[in-house]
Enzyme design. Structure first.
Site, PDB file in Angstrom:
ATOM      1  N   ASP A  29       1.253   5.881  12.009  1.00  0.00           N
ATOM      2  CA  ASP A  29      -0.087   5.441  12.360  1.00  0.00           C
ATOM      3  C   ASP A  29      -0.020   3.921  12.484  1.00  0.00           C
ATOM      4  OD1 ASP A  29      -2.959   5.417  12.554  1.00  0.00           O
ATOM      5  OD2 ASP A  29      -3.009   4.845  10.437  1.00  0.00           O
ATOM      6  N   ASP A  31      -3.280   1.256  12.591  1.00  0.00           N
ATOM      7  CA  ASP A  31      -4.281   0.597  11.751  1.00  0.00           C
ATOM      8  C   ASP A  31      -4.302   1.226  10.356  1.00  0.00           C
ATOM      9  OD1 ASP A  31      -5.656  -1.240  13.715  1.00  0.00           O
ATOM     10  OD2 ASP A  31      -5.933   0.670  14.737  1.00  0.00           O
ATOM     11  N   ASP A 189      -2.652   6.681   6.722  1.00  0.00           N
ATOM     12  CA  ASP A 189      -3.472   6.259   5.586  1.00  0.00           C
ATOM     13  C   ASP A 189      -4.743   7.071   5.408  1.00  0.00           C
ATOM     14  OD1 ASP A 189      -4.589   5.036   7.979  1.00  0.00           O
ATOM     15  OD2 ASP A 189      -5.842   3.851   6.626  1.00  0.00           O
TER      16      ASP A 189
END
Length: 268
Positions: A29, A31, A189
């Site tokens: 991922d 961001d 996240d």
């Protein structure tokens, strides 16, 4: 297998440990995992909403990050996604993104990312990015942070028909690397990231310094928890491929889709 954090060691492709074969690829991922962009993106969302006459708090803005722009601004402005003010907000957001976010360059990197990616590459682990950003926006962010050359394929939401948590995005990334999903990890996240990894039959690796809390992320069965990017490198180095029998995943056919605003991230 020992993965050194030093860059420049001789690559060992198809790396193995004493216990057998290790993972051959890692998809990331962006961001909240590689880039600490949440504060800047939240500030920009608040600013654009204000220009449209809507007062939005930083917390409200954070809940919109990671969604396609029409959905994000529709929620923030309280209007239908095809409303003219929503479309104006999207255009303004895109116009200001380079000035408000990309201008921060390498400062957006989380600690240890550059060294960690370099170490994984040096040991033969193939790398890619799969993100809810558009591919163009993701490429630009990777470039200004100075790590574009460390990762291979970049798959944005505009390259697939169904975004997160559907596995189409990560399966496409693994396919472009030429590595089966069951021999790969996905690092993210959010809970959606982990659910996507599990559905794709990838090793789910969660970072706890982004938007998801430890409890939320750990609740997804099989998730490997990491409090730093150095931990991410160690986990990927030690993980074994999932059983080949688990390789079968949903067949997906990519096509262009909506452009996302970004992805949530916040230390909790």
């Amino acid at each position: 297998m020992r993965v050194s954090m030093e860059v420049g060691e001789r690559p060992v492709r198809g790396a193995r440990s004493a216990g057998g074969e290790t993972l051959k690829a890692a998809v990331f991922d962006l961001d909240g995992t590689l880039a600490n962009t949440l504060p800047a993106i939240s500030k920009l969302l608040v600013k654009v909403a204000a220009e449209q006459g809507c007062s939005v708090t930083a917390r409200q803005a954070a809940t919109a990050i990671g969604k396609p722009p029409a959905a994000a601004f529709g929620r923030l402005l309280g209007r239908p996604e095809d409303d003219g003010r929503v479309q104006a907000a999207i255009s303004r957001y895109r116009e200001l993104f380079a000035y408000e976010v990309l201008c921060q360059g390498p400062q957006l990197l989380y600690p240890g990312v550059t060294a960690g990616l370099s170490a994984l590459r040096a040991h033969g682990v193939e790398l890619a990015v799969a993100t809810s950003k558009t591919t163009r926006s993701a490429e630009a962010l990777l470039d200004v942070m100075g790590i574009r050359d460390l990762v291979g394929p970049v798959v944005g939401q505009d390259m697939v028909r169904r975004g997160k948590p559907h596995p189409e995005m990560v399966l496409r990334a693994a396919g472009r690397l030429g590595v089966p999903a069951w021999q790969s990890a996905y690092v993210g996240d959010t809970v959606g990231d982990m659910r996507m990894a599990v559905t794709a039959r990838m090793e789910p690796v969660a970072v706890t310094y982004g938007s998801g809390t430890f409890g939320e992320l750990a609740a997804v069965a099989g998730t490997r928890m990491c409090s730093s990017f150095k931990d991410v490198v160690s986990v990927i180095a030690a993980a074994r491929p999932r059983p080949a029998a688990a390789a079968a995943g949903p067949v997906v056919r990519p096509r262009r889709a909506a452009v996302p605003v970004g992805a949530q991230q916040r230390r909790r």
